[in-house]
Write an enzyme that holds these catalytic residues in place. Structure first.
Site, PDB file in Angstrom:
ATOM      1  N   CYS A 108      -0.633   4.118   1.995  1.00 26.32           N
ATOM      2  CA  CYS A 108      -0.495   4.045   3.458  1.00 26.32           C
ATOM      3  C   CYS A 108       0.954   4.257   3.891  1.00 26.32           C
ATOM      4  O   CYS A 108       1.210   4.930   4.884  1.00 26.32           O
ATOM      5  CB  CYS A 108      -0.927   2.687   4.001  1.00 26.32           C
ATOM      6  SG  CYS A 108      -2.252   1.889   3.134  1.00 26.32           S
ATOM      7  N   ASP A 109       1.888   3.623   3.186  1.00 21.59           N
ATOM      8  CA  ASP A 109       3.266   3.547   3.688  1.00 21.59           C
ATOM      9  C   ASP A 109       4.262   4.427   2.945  1.00 21.59           C
ATOM     10  O   ASP A 109       5.406   4.566   3.374  1.00 21.59           O
ATOM     11  CB  ASP A 109       3.759   2.087   3.612  1.00 21.59           C
ATOM     12  CG  ASP A 109       2.871   1.158   4.430  1.00 21.59           C
ATOM     13  OD1 ASP A 109       2.309   1.625   5.433  1.00 21.59           O
ATOM     14  OD2 ASP A 109       2.737  -0.019   4.059  1.00 21.59           O
ATOM     15  N   CYS A 114       0.821  -1.206   0.000  1.00 19.97           N
ATOM     16  CA  CYS A 114       0.000   0.000   0.000  1.00 19.97           C
ATOM     17  C   CYS A 114       0.861   1.265   0.000  1.00 19.97           C
ATOM     18  O   CYS A 114       1.299   1.728   1.053  1.00 19.97           O
ATOM     19  CB  CYS A 114      -0.945   0.002   1.204  1.00 19.97           C
ATOM     20  SG  CYS A 114      -2.003   1.449   1.230  1.00 19.97           S
TER      21      CYS A 114
END
Ligand code: NAP
Length: 308
Positions: free
Chosen positions: A137-138, A134
């Protein structure tokens, strides 16, 4: 035991669309969306192809609007996850992760799909330590670092574009020369100077002790191996339907794990319907999920109103 007319499993575009149609037909509707209701769109940066928005809309923003729309219409969204469906005819008994049980006249399975991994050496060990599925997200943790993105679909190309905004070097690794990603996005990637592509290549191994330091790449045509230094590897090689939990139920799955449905989104069990990515072999798009959710919502409402 909590009673409802309709339990929808999954709070992505399919589940929300199903709920909107069902609740407006006078059906008591609940959605079990899990701890973070919203599905894959929560991890999508910008959508430029969802109709109704002149400018790109954020996935999180779109899902928040759908949830608010559902709630305004009277849908209850639970942050619990259904882990078991019992029964071969209405009413069905559903068990949630919390232990709570629900009796529902009809069910719509809209459980979506989750990331597929490469399954190569070092990947599992370094998940969360440089290996991620992701970028949204990261990605932030890789500011100023060199990263690799694996895949040839829209997710990989969009992840590469996203990461290129704050990573000095992004390498897109894809196993062949053709792409599934749409032409507009491919063109954008080709025109981004800090993204390069290594085509006909796969990752054979992820290297690193505490965190990722490199990937071993293999050219599938020449079998030649190269070591590519990097700090992060973003795996974007598609998704697998989230249907493992249904294997013990009466609901029939295809050999690829998709829930089998007819043109009315009806499964093999009368009263259990399914929609969205957990049913879709090809067109895994938010708008397609929303469309199939609408069909499931209408079908489930007719079923319930017929069986009252
Ligand atoms: P996808 O379209 O299925 O693409 C997966 C890619 O991963 C393919 O290029 C595939 O290669 C490659 N791949 C699969 N298994 C692999 C393996 N074991 N090793 C190496 N490579 C592997 O998946 P996606 O990109 O996640 O997209 C899913 C759906 O969401 C698509 O319909 C896509 O259009 C849609 N989507 C839309 C948007 C948007 O419109 N904004 C954004 C993201 C995703 P091959 O091509 O060789 O099979």
């Amino acid at each position: 035991m909590i009673k409802t007319d309709l339990m929808i499993i999954g709070a992505g575009p399919a589940g929300c669309s199903a709920a909107i149609y069902a609740v407006r037909s006078g059906v008591k509707t609940m959605i079990a969306g899990g701890a973070m209701p919203g599905g894959q769109l929560l991890q999508t940066n910008d959508l430029e192809n969802y109709p109704g928005f002149e400018n790109p809309v954020g996935g999180f923003e779109l899902m928040t609007a759908m949830h608010k729309q559902c709630k305004r219409l009277g849908v209850e969204i639970l942050t619990d996850k259904i882990v078991k469906i019992e029964g071969e005819k209405t009413p069905f008994i559903l068990t949630a992760e919390s232990g709570e049980q629900y009796e529902s006249m009809a069910v719509i399975i809209a459980a979506g799909a989750s990331a597929r991994w490469l399954g190569v050496s070092g990947e599992e060990k370094l998940k969360g330590h440089g290996v991620s599925a992701c970028a949204t997200c990261d990605g932030f943790f890789f500011r100023g670092k060199e990263v690799v993105v694996v895949g040839g679909g829209n997710t990989a190309f969009e992840d590469a574009l996203f990461l290129s905004q704050f990573c000095p070097k992004v390498t897109l690794v894809h196993r062949r020369e053709g792409f599934r990603a749409d032409a507009v996005t491919v063109e954008k990637v080709k025109n981004t100077p800090n993204i390069s592509m290594m085509l006909n290549c796969v990752i054979d191994e992820v290297i690193g002790q505490e965190k990722v330091t490199a990937a071993i790449l293999r050219n599938v045509k020449t079998q030649e191996k190269t070591t590519l230094s990097c700090d992060g590897i973003f795996v974007a090689v598609g998704a697998v339907p989230q249907t493992d939990w249904l294997k013990e139920s009466a609901v029939k799955l295809t050999e690829n794990g998709l829930v089998q449905v007819d043109a009315h989104q009806q499964t093999n069990v009368s009263g259990i319907f399914a929609a969205g990515d957990c049913t879709e072999p090809e067109f895994r798009q938010a708008i397609v999920a929303a469309g199939s959710g609408a069909k499931a919502g209408i079908s489930a409402a007719s079923f319930i109103n017929l069986h009252r």
